[in-house]
Scaffold this active site. Structure first.
Site, short mmCIF file in Angstrom:
data_model
loop_
_atom_site.label_atom_id
_atom_site.label_comp_id
_atom_site.label_asym_id
_atom_site.label_seq_id
_atom_site.Cartn_x
_atom_site.Cartn_y
_atom_site.Cartn_z
N HIS A 50 -12.10 40.30 -19.18
CA HIS A 50 -11.12 41.16 -19.85
C HIS A 50 -11.07 40.83 -21.34
CE1 HIS A 50 -6.88 42.73 -20.47
NE2 HIS A 50 -7.64 43.78 -20.24
N LYS A 87 -11.53 41.54 0.70
CA LYS A 87 -10.33 42.04 0.01
C LYS A 87 -9.18 42.21 1.01
CE LYS A 87 -8.04 44.13 -3.45
NZ LYS A 87 -8.13 44.98 -4.60
N GLU A 129 0.68 39.28 -4.75
CA GLU A 129 0.07 38.34 -5.70
C GLU A 129 1.01 37.22 -6.14
OE1 GLU A 129 -2.73 40.26 -8.30
OE2 GLU A 129 -2.72 38.56 -9.66
N LYS A 179 -2.29 48.31 -5.09
CA LYS A 179 -1.93 48.35 -6.51
C LYS A 179 -2.26 49.73 -7.07
CE LYS A 179 -2.55 43.56 -8.03
NZ LYS A 179 -3.34 42.67 -8.91
N ARG A 210 10.56 59.77 -5.82
CA ARG A 210 10.73 58.39 -5.34
C ARG A 210 9.74 57.97 -4.27
NH1 ARG A 210 16.03 59.91 -6.12
NH2 ARG A 210 16.87 58.95 -7.98
N ASN A 242 -9.04 37.54 -9.11
CA ASN A 242 -9.23 37.69 -10.56
C ASN A 242 -10.38 36.84 -11.09
OD1 ASN A 242 -7.06 39.48 -10.88
ND2 ASN A 242 -5.63 37.76 -10.81
N HIS A 273 -12.27 37.66 -14.25
CA HIS A 273 -11.58 38.73 -14.96
C HIS A 273 -10.88 38.27 -16.25
CE1 HIS A 273 -12.63 41.07 -11.49
NE2 HIS A 273 -12.08 42.16 -12.01
N GLU A 319 -18.03 43.35 -8.41
CA GLU A 319 -16.84 42.98 -7.63
C GLU A 319 -17.24 42.48 -6.24
OE1 GLU A 319 -14.08 42.80 -9.18
OE2 GLU A 319 -14.17 44.30 -10.79
N ARG A 371 -3.86 35.95 -3.70
CA ARG A 371 -4.43 37.21 -4.21
C ARG A 371 -4.97 37.02 -5.63
NH1 ARG A 371 -2.43 43.50 -3.55
NH2 ARG A 371 -4.06 44.33 -4.87
N HIS A 425 -16.99 47.42 -17.36
CA HIS A 425 -16.11 46.48 -16.66
C HIS A 425 -16.95 45.53 -15.79
CE1 HIS A 425 -12.59 44.84 -14.77
NE2 HIS A 425 -13.07 45.14 -13.57
N1 LIG Z 1 -5.86 49.20 -7.99
C1 LIG Z 1 -6.67 48.18 -7.95
O1 LIG Z 1 -6.48 47.21 -7.21
C2 LIG Z 1 -7.88 48.19 -8.83
C3 LIG Z 1 -8.89 47.21 -8.67
C4 LIG Z 1 -10.03 47.31 -9.46
C5 LIG Z 1 -10.16 48.34 -10.39
N2 LIG Z 1 -9.17 49.26 -10.52
C6 LIG Z 1 -9.29 50.36 -11.47
O2 LIG Z 1 -10.40 51.15 -11.07
C7 LIG Z 1 -10.86 51.88 -12.20
C8 LIG Z 1 -12.37 51.88 -12.19
O3 LIG Z 1 -12.79 52.55 -11.02
P1 LIG Z 1 -14.29 53.03 -10.81
O4 LIG Z 1 -15.21 51.94 -11.21
O5 LIG Z 1 -14.37 53.58 -9.45
O6 LIG Z 1 -14.47 54.14 -11.92
P2 LIG Z 1 -14.08 55.71 -11.98
O7 LIG Z 1 -12.99 56.02 -11.07
O8 LIG Z 1 -13.93 56.02 -13.41
O9 LIG Z 1 -15.41 56.39 -11.43
C9 LIG Z 1 -16.59 56.23 -12.16
C10 LIG Z 1 -17.35 57.53 -12.32
O10 LIG Z 1 -17.96 57.85 -11.08
C11 LIG Z 1 -17.75 59.23 -10.78
N3 LIG Z 1 -17.80 59.32 -9.32
C12 LIG Z 1 -16.86 58.95 -8.45
N4 LIG Z 1 -17.32 59.05 -7.20
C13 LIG Z 1 -18.58 59.51 -7.30
C14 LIG Z 1 -19.59 59.80 -6.35
N5 LIG Z 1 -19.40 59.58 -5.05
N6 LIG Z 1 -20.77 60.27 -6.79
C15 LIG Z 1 -20.99 60.45 -8.12
N7 LIG Z 1 -20.09 60.17 -9.07
C16 LIG Z 1 -18.90 59.69 -8.65
C17 LIG Z 1 -16.42 59.55 -11.41
O11 LIG Z 1 -16.32 60.92 -11.66
C18 LIG Z 1 -16.49 58.73 -12.69
O12 LIG Z 1 -17.15 59.45 -13.69
C19 LIG Z 1 -10.24 51.22 -13.42
O13 LIG Z 1 -9.24 52.05 -13.93
C20 LIG Z 1 -9.61 49.95 -12.88
O14 LIG Z 1 -8.46 49.56 -13.59
C21 LIG Z 1 -8.04 49.21 -9.76
#
Ligand SMILES: NC(=O)c1ccc[n+]([C@@H]2O[C@H](COP(=O)([O-])OP(=O)(O)OC[C@H]3O[C@@H](n4cnc5c(N)ncnc54)[C@H](O)[C@@H]3O)[C@@H](O)[C@H]2O)c1
Length: 363
Positions: A254, A229, A239, A145, A123, A247, A250, A187, A243, A267
Protein backbone atom coordinates in the site's frame (compact mmCIF):
# COMPACT_ATOMS: atom_id res chain seq x y z
CA UNK A 1 -27.26 -28.31 -9.33
CA UNK A 2 -25.79 -29.08 -12.74
CA UNK A 3 -22.09 -29.47 -11.99
CA UNK A 4 -21.05 -32.56 -10.12
CA UNK A 5 -18.03 -30.77 -8.75
CA UNK A 6 -19.53 -27.83 -6.90
CA UNK A 7 -18.68 -27.32 -3.25
CA UNK A 8 -20.01 -25.36 -0.34
CA UNK A 9 -17.90 -23.92 2.48
CA UNK A 10 -19.61 -22.08 5.31
CA UNK A 11 -18.36 -18.86 6.81
CA UNK A 12 -19.01 -19.29 10.52
CA UNK A 13 -19.66 -15.71 11.53
CA UNK A 14 -22.28 -13.83 13.56
CA UNK A 15 -24.57 -14.35 10.59
CA UNK A 16 -23.16 -17.49 8.96
CA UNK A 17 -23.39 -17.80 5.19
CA UNK A 18 -22.40 -20.31 2.51
CA UNK A 19 -19.76 -19.81 -0.15
CA UNK A 20 -20.76 -21.90 -3.19
CA UNK A 21 -17.83 -22.76 -5.44
CA UNK A 22 -18.23 -24.03 -8.99
CA UNK A 23 -21.93 -23.27 -9.38
CA UNK A 24 -23.45 -22.00 -12.66
CA UNK A 25 -24.76 -18.45 -12.80
CA UNK A 26 -27.99 -19.81 -14.31
CA UNK A 27 -28.76 -21.77 -11.14
CA UNK A 28 -28.65 -18.94 -8.63
CA UNK A 29 -32.40 -18.35 -9.14
CA UNK A 30 -33.18 -21.95 -8.20
CA UNK A 31 -31.16 -21.53 -5.01
CA UNK A 32 -32.96 -18.28 -4.17
CA UNK A 33 -36.42 -19.74 -4.68
CA UNK A 34 -35.67 -22.76 -2.52
CA UNK A 35 -33.63 -21.07 0.23
CA UNK A 36 -34.42 -17.37 0.54
CA UNK A 37 -37.88 -16.28 1.55
CA UNK A 38 -39.95 -13.37 0.30
CA UNK A 39 -37.91 -12.33 -2.69
CA UNK A 40 -39.92 -10.76 -5.48
CA UNK A 41 -37.63 -8.03 -6.71
CA UNK A 42 -33.95 -8.37 -7.56
CA UNK A 43 -31.51 -5.58 -8.33
CA UNK A 44 -28.37 -6.67 -10.16
CA UNK A 45 -25.53 -4.19 -9.84
CA UNK A 46 -22.64 -4.68 -12.23
CA UNK A 47 -20.51 -2.83 -14.77
CA UNK A 48 -21.02 -2.60 -18.51
CA UNK A 49 -18.29 -5.07 -19.48
CA UNK A 50 -19.41 -7.73 -17.01
CA UNK A 51 -23.07 -7.15 -17.92
CA UNK A 52 -22.30 -7.84 -21.56
CA UNK A 53 -20.49 -11.04 -20.68
CA UNK A 54 -22.63 -12.53 -17.93
CA UNK A 55 -25.90 -10.77 -17.11
CA UNK A 56 -27.95 -12.81 -19.59
CA UNK A 57 -26.72 -16.07 -18.10
CA UNK A 58 -27.59 -14.87 -14.63
CA UNK A 59 -31.00 -13.55 -15.68
CA UNK A 60 -31.91 -16.86 -17.35
CA UNK A 61 -32.38 -18.32 -13.89
CA UNK A 62 -34.30 -15.34 -12.54
CA UNK A 63 -37.38 -15.48 -14.77
CA UNK A 64 -39.71 -15.83 -11.78
CA UNK A 65 -38.58 -12.50 -10.34
CA UNK A 66 -38.95 -8.85 -11.24
CA UNK A 67 -35.36 -7.97 -12.15
CA UNK A 68 -33.64 -4.62 -12.68
CA UNK A 69 -30.06 -4.26 -13.77
CA UNK A 70 -27.97 -1.19 -13.00
CA UNK A 71 -24.53 -0.73 -14.51
CA UNK A 72 -21.75 1.58 -13.41
CA UNK A 73 -18.57 2.32 -15.37
CA UNK A 74 -15.56 0.11 -14.63
CA UNK A 75 -12.75 1.27 -12.36
CA UNK A 76 -11.67 1.89 -8.80
CA UNK A 77 -12.87 5.51 -8.96
CA UNK A 78 -16.45 4.19 -9.08
CA UNK A 79 -16.17 3.21 -5.43
CA UNK A 80 -17.26 6.71 -4.48
CA UNK A 81 -19.98 8.50 -2.54
CA UNK A 82 -21.05 10.22 -5.76
CA UNK A 83 -21.63 6.87 -7.45
CA UNK A 84 -23.41 5.58 -4.35
CA UNK A 85 -25.76 8.55 -4.50
CA UNK A 86 -26.42 8.02 -8.21
CA UNK A 87 -27.07 4.32 -7.61
CA UNK A 88 -29.54 5.24 -4.89
CA UNK A 89 -31.45 7.55 -7.24
CA UNK A 90 -31.54 4.87 -9.94
CA UNK A 91 -32.54 2.18 -7.44
CA UNK A 92 -35.45 4.28 -6.16
CA UNK A 93 -36.63 4.74 -9.74
CA UNK A 94 -36.65 0.94 -10.11
CA UNK A 95 -38.83 0.62 -7.03
CA UNK A 96 -36.19 -0.90 -4.79
CA UNK A 97 -37.56 -1.37 -1.28
CA UNK A 98 -36.58 -3.13 1.93
CA UNK A 99 -37.48 -6.54 0.49
CA UNK A 100 -35.39 -6.18 -2.65
CA UNK A 101 -32.37 -8.46 -2.94
CA UNK A 102 -29.16 -7.03 -4.41
CA UNK A 103 -26.87 -9.19 -6.54
CA UNK A 104 -23.34 -7.80 -6.85
CA UNK A 105 -22.11 -9.24 -10.17
CA UNK A 106 -18.48 -8.41 -10.87
CA UNK A 107 -15.02 -7.95 -9.42
CA UNK A 108 -14.02 -6.46 -6.09
CA UNK A 109 -15.02 -2.93 -7.10
CA UNK A 110 -18.61 -3.98 -7.74
CA UNK A 111 -18.64 -6.24 -4.68
CA UNK A 112 -17.49 -3.39 -2.45
CA UNK A 113 -19.72 -0.72 -4.02
CA UNK A 114 -22.91 -2.79 -4.39
CA UNK A 115 -22.27 -4.34 -0.98
CA UNK A 116 -21.91 -0.93 0.64
CA UNK A 117 -25.05 0.23 -1.16
CA UNK A 118 -26.95 -2.82 0.18
CA UNK A 119 -25.61 -2.16 3.68
CA UNK A 120 -26.93 1.41 3.88
CA UNK A 121 -29.97 1.49 1.59
CA UNK A 122 -32.98 1.77 3.91
CA UNK A 123 -30.65 0.60 6.72
CA UNK A 124 -29.73 -2.58 4.91
CA UNK A 125 -31.21 -4.85 2.27
CA UNK A 126 -30.29 -8.40 1.36
CA UNK A 127 -27.15 -9.09 -0.64
CA UNK A 128 -25.69 -11.94 -2.68
CA UNK A 129 -22.09 -11.69 -3.92
CA UNK A 130 -21.44 -13.13 -7.40
CA UNK A 131 -17.70 -12.59 -7.92
CA UNK A 132 -16.31 -12.71 -11.46
CA UNK A 133 -12.60 -11.91 -11.02
CA UNK A 134 -10.03 -14.22 -9.46
CA UNK A 135 -9.35 -11.65 -6.75
CA UNK A 136 -13.04 -11.35 -5.95
CA UNK A 137 -13.56 -15.12 -5.91
CA UNK A 138 -10.67 -15.95 -3.57
CA UNK A 139 -10.71 -12.80 -1.50
CA UNK A 140 -13.02 -9.79 -1.65
CA UNK A 141 -16.42 -11.54 -1.89
CA UNK A 142 -15.69 -13.48 1.31
CA UNK A 143 -15.58 -11.85 4.71
CA UNK A 144 -18.26 -9.19 4.55
CA UNK A 145 -16.11 -6.08 4.16
CA UNK A 146 -17.80 -3.51 1.93
CA UNK A 147 -16.68 0.05 1.30
CA UNK A 148 -16.33 3.10 -0.86
CA UNK A 149 -13.30 5.34 -1.13
CA UNK A 150 -12.87 8.94 0.00
CA UNK A 151 -10.34 11.52 -1.24
CA UNK A 152 -8.54 10.92 2.09
CA UNK A 153 -8.00 7.25 1.34
CA UNK A 154 -9.20 3.90 0.03
CA UNK A 155 -12.07 2.12 1.79
CA UNK A 156 -12.41 4.90 4.37
CA UNK A 157 -16.21 4.60 4.41
CA UNK A 158 -17.21 1.02 4.93
CA UNK A 159 -18.80 -1.59 7.08
CA UNK A 160 -19.01 -5.29 7.77
CA UNK A 161 -22.04 -6.51 5.87
CA UNK A 162 -22.09 -10.25 5.30
CA UNK A 163 -23.97 -11.44 2.22
CA UNK A 164 -26.65 -14.13 2.35
CA UNK A 165 -24.38 -16.22 0.13
CA UNK A 166 -21.41 -16.05 -2.22
CA UNK A 167 -22.12 -17.65 -5.59
CA UNK A 168 -18.93 -18.44 -7.51
CA UNK A 169 -19.04 -19.65 -11.10
CA UNK A 170 -15.49 -20.53 -12.15
CA UNK A 171 -16.36 -20.26 -15.86
CA UNK A 172 -16.56 -16.48 -15.55
CA UNK A 173 -12.78 -16.48 -15.13
CA UNK A 174 -12.30 -17.68 -18.71
CA UNK A 175 -12.74 -14.14 -20.01
CA UNK A 176 -10.50 -12.47 -17.43
CA UNK A 177 -7.42 -10.74 -18.92
CA UNK A 178 -4.11 -12.08 -17.59
CA UNK A 179 -3.26 -8.72 -15.99
CA UNK A 180 -6.35 -9.16 -13.79
CA UNK A 181 -5.48 -12.81 -13.15
CA UNK A 182 -2.16 -11.59 -11.71
CA UNK A 183 -3.96 -9.49 -9.08
CA UNK A 184 -5.83 -12.58 -7.94
CA UNK A 185 -2.73 -14.77 -8.04
CA UNK A 186 -0.88 -12.36 -5.74
CA UNK A 187 -3.67 -12.72 -3.14
CA UNK A 188 -3.92 -16.49 -3.67
CA UNK A 189 -0.17 -16.99 -3.19
CA UNK A 190 -0.45 -14.74 -0.14
CA UNK A 191 -3.14 -17.07 1.26
CA UNK A 192 -0.84 -20.05 0.70
CA UNK A 193 2.05 -18.31 2.42
CA UNK A 194 -0.12 -17.32 5.38
CA UNK A 195 -1.70 -20.64 6.16
CA UNK A 196 -1.30 -23.45 3.65
CA UNK A 197 2.07 -24.94 2.74
CA UNK A 198 0.37 -27.57 0.54
CA UNK A 199 -1.26 -24.81 -1.49
CA UNK A 200 2.12 -23.09 -1.84
CA UNK A 201 3.56 -26.35 -3.23
CA UNK A 202 0.52 -26.67 -5.50
CA UNK A 203 1.41 -23.27 -7.00
CA UNK A 204 5.01 -24.43 -7.42
CA UNK A 205 4.00 -27.71 -9.10
CA UNK A 206 1.14 -26.53 -11.29
CA UNK A 207 2.82 -23.60 -13.05
CA UNK A 208 2.04 -24.78 -16.59
CA UNK A 209 -1.53 -25.86 -15.80
CA UNK A 210 -2.27 -22.59 -14.08
CA UNK A 211 -0.78 -20.54 -16.90
CA UNK A 212 -2.77 -22.53 -19.45
CA UNK A 213 -5.93 -22.05 -17.38
CA UNK A 214 -6.56 -25.76 -17.00
CA UNK A 215 -10.16 -25.76 -15.67
CA UNK A 216 -9.81 -28.46 -13.03
CA UNK A 217 -6.56 -26.98 -11.73
CA UNK A 218 -8.11 -23.49 -11.57
CA UNK A 219 -11.07 -24.96 -9.75
CA UNK A 220 -8.74 -26.49 -7.17
CA UNK A 221 -6.71 -23.28 -6.91
CA UNK A 222 -9.77 -21.08 -6.31
CA UNK A 223 -11.36 -23.56 -3.91
CA UNK A 224 -8.24 -24.02 -1.77
CA UNK A 225 -7.42 -20.33 -1.75
CA UNK A 226 -11.00 -19.35 -0.88
CA UNK A 227 -10.90 -21.90 1.94
CA UNK A 228 -8.00 -20.04 3.58
CA UNK A 229 -10.01 -16.82 3.53
CA UNK A 230 -13.15 -18.57 4.83
CA UNK A 231 -11.22 -20.19 7.70
CA UNK A 232 -9.54 -16.95 8.65
CA UNK A 233 -12.63 -14.73 8.66
CA UNK A 234 -14.62 -17.44 10.44
CA UNK A 235 -12.18 -17.22 13.33
CA UNK A 236 -12.22 -13.44 13.47
CA UNK A 237 -14.97 -11.78 11.45
CA UNK A 238 -14.33 -8.18 12.51
CA UNK A 239 -10.52 -8.20 12.47
CA UNK A 240 -9.71 -8.10 16.16
CA UNK A 241 -6.97 -10.71 15.74
CA UNK A 242 -6.08 -13.36 13.14
CA UNK A 243 -7.93 -11.69 10.26
CA UNK A 244 -5.12 -9.12 10.28
CA UNK A 245 -2.83 -11.87 8.95
CA UNK A 246 -4.55 -11.44 5.59
CA UNK A 247 -2.78 -8.09 5.36
CA UNK A 248 0.55 -9.82 4.68
CA UNK A 249 2.40 -7.73 2.09
CA UNK A 250 -0.24 -5.01 2.18
CA UNK A 251 1.44 -2.45 4.46
CA UNK A 252 4.49 -2.42 2.20
CA UNK A 253 2.38 -2.76 -0.97
CA UNK A 254 0.00 0.00 0.00
CA UNK A 255 2.90 2.35 0.80
CA UNK A 256 4.33 1.65 -2.64
CA UNK A 257 1.00 2.16 -4.42
CA UNK A 258 0.41 5.50 -2.68
CA UNK A 259 4.00 6.67 -3.16
CA UNK A 260 3.64 5.92 -6.89
CA UNK A 261 0.25 7.61 -6.93
CA UNK A 262 -1.37 4.38 -8.18
CA UNK A 263 0.50 4.67 -11.49
CA UNK A 264 2.93 2.09 -12.82
CA UNK A 265 2.11 -0.49 -10.17
CA UNK A 266 -1.06 -2.57 -9.92
CA UNK A 267 -2.46 -3.72 -6.59
CA UNK A 268 -1.26 -7.28 -7.24
CA UNK A 269 2.23 -6.04 -8.11
CA UNK A 270 2.31 -3.93 -4.93
CA UNK A 271 1.25 -6.94 -2.85
CA UNK A 272 3.87 -9.12 -4.53
CA UNK A 273 6.70 -6.70 -3.80
CA UNK A 274 5.23 -6.17 -0.33
CA UNK A 275 5.29 -9.90 0.37
CA UNK A 276 8.97 -10.05 -0.61
CA UNK A 277 9.82 -7.05 1.60
CA UNK A 278 7.95 -8.70 4.50
CA UNK A 279 9.86 -11.93 3.84
CA UNK A 280 13.22 -10.11 3.97
CA UNK A 281 12.18 -8.45 7.21
CA UNK A 282 11.10 -11.85 8.57
CA UNK A 283 14.47 -13.35 7.69
CA UNK A 284 16.28 -10.45 9.41
CA UNK A 285 14.25 -11.24 12.52
CA UNK A 286 15.08 -14.96 12.34
CA UNK A 287 11.56 -16.02 11.33
CA UNK A 288 12.60 -17.56 8.04
CA UNK A 289 15.73 -18.46 6.08
CA UNK A 290 17.07 -16.61 3.06
CA UNK A 291 16.48 -19.83 1.10
CA UNK A 292 12.77 -19.52 1.95
CA UNK A 293 12.80 -15.88 0.84
CA UNK A 294 14.26 -17.04 -2.49
CA UNK A 295 11.60 -19.70 -2.78
CA UNK A 296 8.87 -17.08 -2.34
CA UNK A 297 10.53 -14.73 -4.86
CA UNK A 298 10.82 -17.56 -7.35
CA UNK A 299 7.16 -18.53 -7.01
CA UNK A 300 5.94 -14.96 -7.49
CA UNK A 301 8.20 -14.38 -10.47
CA UNK A 302 7.15 -17.53 -12.36
CA UNK A 303 3.65 -16.07 -12.43
CA UNK A 304 4.93 -12.76 -13.77
CA UNK A 305 4.65 -10.94 -10.45
CA UNK A 306 7.46 -8.49 -9.65
CA UNK A 307 9.74 -8.96 -6.66
CA UNK A 308 11.62 -5.68 -6.97
CA UNK A 309 10.84 -2.10 -8.01
CA UNK A 310 13.10 0.40 -9.70
CA UNK A 311 14.02 3.89 -8.64
CA UNK A 312 12.08 4.33 -5.39
CA UNK A 313 13.31 6.18 -2.32
CA UNK A 314 13.28 3.78 0.67
CA UNK A 315 13.03 6.67 3.16
CA UNK A 316 9.93 8.02 1.43
CA UNK A 317 8.38 4.55 1.48
CA UNK A 318 9.14 4.20 5.18
CA UNK A 319 7.44 7.55 5.81
CA UNK A 320 4.36 6.35 3.90
CA UNK A 321 4.09 3.39 6.26
CA UNK A 322 3.80 5.74 9.24
CA UNK A 323 0.25 6.62 8.17
CA UNK A 324 -0.89 3.01 7.71
CA UNK A 325 -4.31 2.66 9.33
CA UNK A 326 -3.25 -0.66 10.89
CA UNK A 327 -0.66 1.07 13.11
CA UNK A 328 -1.41 1.35 16.82
CA UNK A 329 -0.26 4.30 18.92
CA UNK A 330 2.74 5.08 16.72
CA UNK A 331 3.85 1.42 16.61
CA UNK A 332 3.90 -0.27 13.25
CA UNK A 333 1.89 -3.45 13.07
CA UNK A 334 3.38 -5.69 10.42
CA UNK A 335 2.43 -9.15 9.29
CA UNK A 336 5.47 -11.35 8.77
CA UNK A 337 5.76 -14.85 7.36
CA UNK A 338 7.18 -17.44 9.71
CA UNK A 339 8.61 -19.94 7.28
CA UNK A 340 6.12 -20.90 4.58
CA UNK A 341 2.51 -21.60 5.59
CA UNK A 342 2.59 -19.66 8.88
CA UNK A 343 2.40 -15.97 9.68
CA UNK A 344 2.75 -13.78 12.75
CA UNK A 345 1.71 -10.29 13.78
CA UNK A 346 4.80 -8.25 14.67
CA UNK A 347 4.62 -5.08 16.72
CA UNK A 348 8.31 -4.52 17.33
CA UNK A 349 9.84 -3.82 13.92
CA UNK A 350 12.19 -0.86 14.03
CA UNK A 351 12.45 1.78 11.32
CA UNK A 352 15.93 0.59 10.43
CA UNK A 353 14.72 -3.00 9.98
CA UNK A 354 11.88 -1.82 7.74
CA UNK A 355 14.25 0.42 5.79
CA UNK A 356 16.61 -2.51 5.25
CA UNK A 357 13.70 -4.58 3.91
CA UNK A 358 12.76 -1.80 1.46
CA UNK A 359 16.36 -1.59 0.26
CA UNK A 360 16.27 -5.33 -0.56
CA UNK A 361 13.35 -4.85 -2.98
CA UNK A 362 14.54 -1.65 -4.68
CA UNK A 363 16.64 -2.42 -7.74
N1 LIG B 1 -13.90 -6.29 0.50
C1 LIG B 1 -12.75 -6.90 0.61
O1 LIG B 1 -12.51 -7.68 1.53
C2 LIG B 1 -11.70 -6.65 -0.43
C3 LIG B 1 -10.53 -7.44 -0.46
C4 LIG B 1 -9.62 -7.21 -1.49
C5 LIG B 1 -9.86 -6.22 -2.44
N2 LIG B 1 -10.99 -5.48 -2.37
C6 LIG B 1 -11.27 -4.45 -3.37
O2 LIG B 1 -11.40 -5.10 -4.62
C7 LIG B 1 -11.15 -4.15 -5.65
C8 LIG B 1 -10.33 -4.80 -6.73
O3 LIG B 1 -11.10 -5.86 -7.27
P1 LIG B 1 -10.71 -6.58 -8.64
O4 LIG B 1 -9.26 -6.87 -8.64
O5 LIG B 1 -11.67 -7.67 -8.82
O6 LIG B 1 -10.89 -5.43 -9.71
P2 LIG B 1 -12.19 -4.86 -10.49
O7 LIG B 1 -13.42 -5.11 -9.76
O8 LIG B 1 -11.85 -3.47 -10.85
O9 LIG B 1 -12.19 -5.75 -11.81
C9 LIG B 1 -11.10 -5.66 -12.68
C10 LIG B 1 -11.54 -5.55 -14.13
O10 LIG B 1 -11.98 -6.82 -14.56
C11 LIG B 1 -13.20 -6.68 -15.28
N3 LIG B 1 -13.90 -7.95 -15.11
C12 LIG B 1 -14.55 -8.40 -14.03
N4 LIG B 1 -14.93 -9.67 -14.21
C13 LIG B 1 -14.52 -10.02 -15.45
C14 LIG B 1 -14.60 -11.21 -16.19
N5 LIG B 1 -15.13 -12.32 -15.68
N6 LIG B 1 -14.09 -11.23 -17.44
C15 LIG B 1 -13.49 -10.12 -17.96
N7 LIG B 1 -13.36 -8.97 -17.29
C16 LIG B 1 -13.87 -8.93 -16.04
C17 LIG B 1 -13.87 -5.48 -14.66
O11 LIG B 1 -14.78 -4.91 -15.55
C18 LIG B 1 -12.68 -4.58 -14.38
O12 LIG B 1 -12.37 -3.83 -15.52
C19 LIG B 1 -10.47 -2.96 -4.97
O13 LIG B 1 -11.38 -1.89 -4.91
C20 LIG B 1 -10.16 -3.45 -3.57
O14 LIG B 1 -10.20 -2.42 -2.61
C21 LIG B 1 -11.91 -5.67 -1.39
Amino acid sequence: MGLATWQKINVEANSPYPVFLGVPLEELGEYLSSQIEEVEHILIITNQAVAELYSERLKQGLLDYRVNLLTVPAGEMEKSLERLSQLTTAALRCGVDRKTLVIALGGGVIGDLAGFFASVFMRGIRLIQVPTTLLAQVDSSIGGKVAVNHPAGKNILGSFYPPLAVWTDFTTLESLPWSEVENGLAESIKHALIADLDLFEFFENQEENIKQRNPSIWQEMVTRSSAVKVRTVSQDEQEHGVRALLNLGHSFGHALETEMNYHGVTHGQGVSIGIVAAAFLASAKGLMTLAEVDRIKHLLSIYGLPTTIKGQDPQALLQRMKTDKKNQGGRKILILPQGIGRTVISKDCTDSEILAAWIQVIS
